[in-house]
Design an enzyme around this catalytic site. Structure first.
Site, short mmCIF file in Angstrom:
data_model
loop_
_atom_site.label_atom_id
_atom_site.label_comp_id
_atom_site.label_asym_id
_atom_site.label_seq_id
_atom_site.Cartn_x
_atom_site.Cartn_y
_atom_site.Cartn_z
N GLY A 94 0.85 -1.00 -0.45
CA GLY A 94 0.12 0.12 0.26
C GLY A 94 0.68 1.08 0.38
O GLY A 94 0.67 2.50 0.78
N ALA A 95 1.82 1.21 -1.11
CA ALA A 95 2.65 2.11 -0.73
C ALA A 95 2.64 3.73 -1.65
O ALA A 95 3.39 4.24 -1.25
CB ALA A 95 4.43 1.37 -1.45
N ASN A 96 1.55 3.20 -2.15
CA ASN A 96 0.78 4.48 -2.54
C ASN A 96 0.18 5.21 -2.36
O ASN A 96 0.28 7.16 -2.77
CB ASN A 96 0.31 3.73 -4.22
CG ASN A 96 -0.95 3.15 -3.98
OD1 ASN A 96 -0.73 2.33 -3.57
ND2 ASN A 96 -2.16 3.89 -4.55
N GLY A 139 -1.24 7.98 1.08
CA GLY A 139 -0.97 8.35 2.94
C GLY A 139 -0.09 7.54 3.37
O GLY A 139 1.61 8.34 3.42
N GLY A 181 1.89 4.20 4.08
CA GLY A 181 2.65 3.69 3.37
C GLY A 181 3.80 5.09 2.13
O GLY A 181 4.73 4.20 2.03
N SER A 241 -4.08 -0.89 15.04
CA SER A 241 -5.23 0.53 14.16
C SER A 241 -6.09 0.25 16.01
O SER A 241 -5.83 -0.25 16.84
CB SER A 241 -6.72 0.61 13.29
OG SER A 241 -7.41 1.40 14.06
N TYR A 291 -13.45 -4.71 10.74
CA TYR A 291 -12.07 -3.23 10.87
C TYR A 291 -11.36 -3.37 11.86
O TYR A 291 -10.33 -4.27 12.24
CB TYR A 291 -12.49 -2.10 10.31
CG TYR A 291 -11.15 -1.22 10.64
CD1 TYR A 291 -10.53 -1.72 9.72
CD2 TYR A 291 -10.71 -0.33 11.38
CE1 TYR A 291 -8.85 -0.87 8.96
CE2 TYR A 291 -9.49 0.53 11.40
CZ TYR A 291 -8.87 0.63 10.40
OH TYR A 291 -7.71 0.49 10.40
N1 LIG Z 1 -6.07 7.16 8.02
C1 LIG Z 1 -6.04 6.19 9.27
O1 LIG Z 1 -6.30 7.46 10.65
C2 LIG Z 1 -5.65 4.97 10.17
C3 LIG Z 1 -5.28 4.60 11.07
C4 LIG Z 1 -5.38 3.31 11.80
C5 LIG Z 1 -4.77 2.15 11.23
N2 LIG Z 1 -4.85 2.82 9.80
C6 LIG Z 1 -3.93 2.17 8.83
O2 LIG Z 1 -3.43 2.36 8.63
C7 LIG Z 1 -2.38 1.79 7.39
C8 LIG Z 1 -2.59 3.08 6.02
O3 LIG Z 1 -3.98 3.69 5.65
P1 LIG Z 1 -4.17 4.99 5.14
O4 LIG Z 1 -4.98 5.74 6.14
O5 LIG Z 1 -1.95 5.10 5.00
O6 LIG Z 1 -5.11 5.03 3.92
P2 LIG Z 1 -5.03 5.09 2.70
O7 LIG Z 1 -3.79 6.26 2.00
O8 LIG Z 1 -5.72 4.88 1.80
O9 LIG Z 1 -3.94 4.31 2.34
C9 LIG Z 1 -3.97 2.61 1.95
C10 LIG Z 1 -3.52 1.76 1.45
O10 LIG Z 1 -3.78 0.43 1.09
C11 LIG Z 1 -3.85 -0.15 -0.13
N3 LIG Z 1 -5.17 -1.46 -0.23
C12 LIG Z 1 -6.32 -1.26 -0.23
N4 LIG Z 1 -6.77 -2.52 -0.55
C13 LIG Z 1 -5.29 -3.23 -1.28
C14 LIG Z 1 -5.40 -4.68 -0.58
N5 LIG Z 1 -6.80 -5.66 -1.57
N6 LIG Z 1 -3.68 -4.62 -2.23
C15 LIG Z 1 -2.97 -3.61 -1.63
N7 LIG Z 1 -3.24 -2.91 -1.63
C16 LIG Z 1 -4.39 -2.35 -0.77
C17 LIG Z 1 -4.38 1.25 -0.66
O11 LIG Z 1 -4.57 0.75 -2.02
P3 LIG Z 1 -5.05 1.82 -3.42
O12 LIG Z 1 -4.46 3.39 -3.29
O13 LIG Z 1 -5.09 1.49 -4.84
O14 LIG Z 1 -6.72 1.33 -2.73
C18 LIG Z 1 -3.99 2.41 0.06
O15 LIG Z 1 -2.33 2.50 -0.88
C19 LIG Z 1 -3.88 0.88 7.03
O16 LIG Z 1 -3.41 -0.76 7.77
C20 LIG Z 1 -4.46 1.78 7.44
O17 LIG Z 1 -6.17 0.32 8.69
C21 LIG Z 1 -5.13 4.37 9.57
#
Ligand SMILES: NC(=O)c1ccc[n+]([C@@H]2O[C@H](COP(=O)([O-])OP(=O)(O)OC[C@H]3O[C@@H](n4cnc5c(N)ncnc54)[C@H](OP(=O)(O)O)[C@@H]3O)[C@@H](O)[C@H]2O)c1
Length: 318
Positions: A26-28, A30, A32, A155, A186
């Site tokens: 998920g490096a593209n 947020g 990652g 999370s 979740y």
């Molecule tokens: N945001 C928060 O406040 C928060 C809080 C607690 C935990 N987290 C955790 O932090 C992590 C990163 O999330 P983020 O906040 O950076 O959100 P984000 O910007 O939505 O990034 C999520 C990443 O996961 C990828 N992804 C989703 N489904 C996938 C799949 N089937 N195969 C491969 N990649 C997939 C997405 O790819 P696409 O762009 O192609 O969809 C995107 O690159 C997640 O595990 C999330 O649960 C986030």
């Protein structure tokens, strides 16, 4: 509002990691993307494991001029064959793996569960089961590359509340018999990631591979998508946003601490958390590197071993 904001120390963020190889899923986007950017900045080679490689390539344009290198490889964590193909391609190309950051995750909004082609509920498939298979397929290389590290995103939601602690339901992991709840699915998936980091650390004791589960903070990322509900939430949050939410760079700090700091390997298997106003247990809100999860179901080694045994069968490793 006096919130603690946990940043890696200067020494950690100045380490020269030239020659080291990392995978970030998920490096593209947020968290990652910012984790990847810092690793590349410090000279590492990062394999960006992305569901949408074109989005990975587009995001990586912003790394121009940084010391390290990157490549984008396709990996859809909600598709077991895609995970296997990614692992095969990675192993064919790379002879070392210094750090694996299992960062990708989804929350599937709405009242209906969605299912992957493997028949798994999508939240747990993409957030946990795909990462489980990926890690197990790369384990020999992680051991060969020791000292090496693995982190997996959990999370704050995994903690639940004192009256409602999430747990993994091995009897109905995919919500076939239970009413689906987006938040519940979740929370359970994120309990699974905490348990897996703990079990793996125990299994790998003495092997030089350390693990961690991570709460990154409340990131201003694309998490939750751009649907109507999430956009309304974002608008409502605008007045308090600077106080309660975090930049993606800040949200990447816990992952970077796990991958790069001298101290993280001393706490293999532990839960590392950015501070978060979202903890229902007030005493947890300052976070900790590491801290004890307030959820007893996320500290239960018996449950962790049962989960891993069930996961092996589900992903076809036995
Ligand atoms: N945001 C928060 O406040 C928060 C809080 C607690 C935990 N987290 C955790 O932090 C992590 C990163 O999330 P983020 O906040 O950076 O959100 P984000 O910007 O939505 O990034 C999520 C990443 O996961 C990828 N992804 C989703 N489904 C996938 C799949 N089937 N195969 C491969 N990649 C997939 C997405 O790819 P696409 O762009 O192609 O969809 C995107 O690159 C997640 O595990 C999330 O649960 C986030």
């Amino acid at each position: 509002m006096g919130r603690v904001r946990r940043w890696c120390d200067d020494e950690t963020l100045a380490k020269d990691i030239s020659g080291r190889v990392y995978i970030v899923t998920g490096a593209n986007s947020g968290v990652g993307l910012e984790t990847t950017r810092q690793l590349v900045k410090q000279g590492g080679h990062v394999v960006m494991a992305c569901r949408r490689p074109d989005a990975g390539e587009a995001a990586a344009q912003s790394f121009a001029g940084l010391k390290g290198t990157y490549e984008v490889m396709r990996c859809d964590l909600a598709d077991l064959q895609s995970v296997r193909d990614f692992a095969d391609a990675f192993l064919a190309k790379h002879g070392r793996l210094d750090g694996l950051m299992c960062n990708a995750g989804v929350v599937v909004m709405g009242n209906e569960a969605r299912y992957t082609k493997d028949g798994f509920e999508l939240t747990i498939a993409a957030s946990y089961l795909g990462h489980f298979l990926l890690t197990e397929l790369l384990l020999d290389l992680l051991k060969k590359s020791a000292p090496s590290r693995m982190g997996i995103l959990s999370s704050v939601v995994h903690a639940g509340s004192p009256n409602n602690r999430y747990r993994v339901h091995l009897d109905d992991l995919h919500f076939r018999a239970r009413t689906y709840s987006a938040y519940g699915a979740y929370g359970e998936a994120k309990v699974a990631t905490v348990l897996y980091a703990m079990e793996l650390a125990d299994r790998l004791k003495g092997a030089g591979v350390t693990t961690a589960s991570i709460h990154p903070g409340w990131a201003r990322s694309n998490f939750g998508g751009r649907g109507l509900l999430m956009n309304v939430v974002r608008i409502l949050l605008l007045p308090v946003q600077p106080f309660v939410t975090d930049s993606n760079e800040l949200s990447a700090q816990t992952s970077l601490h796990v991958l790069l700091s001298d101290d993280a390997p001393n706490h293999s298997g532990a839960y590392f958390s950015q501070s978060s106003v979202l903890y229902r247990d007030k005493g947890c809100r300052d976070g900790g590197w590491p801290m004890e999860s307030p959820n007893p179901h996320a500290r239960d080694m018996g449950a962790a071993r049962d989960l891993v045994e069930a996961s092996r069968k589900l992903v076809g490793l036995t």
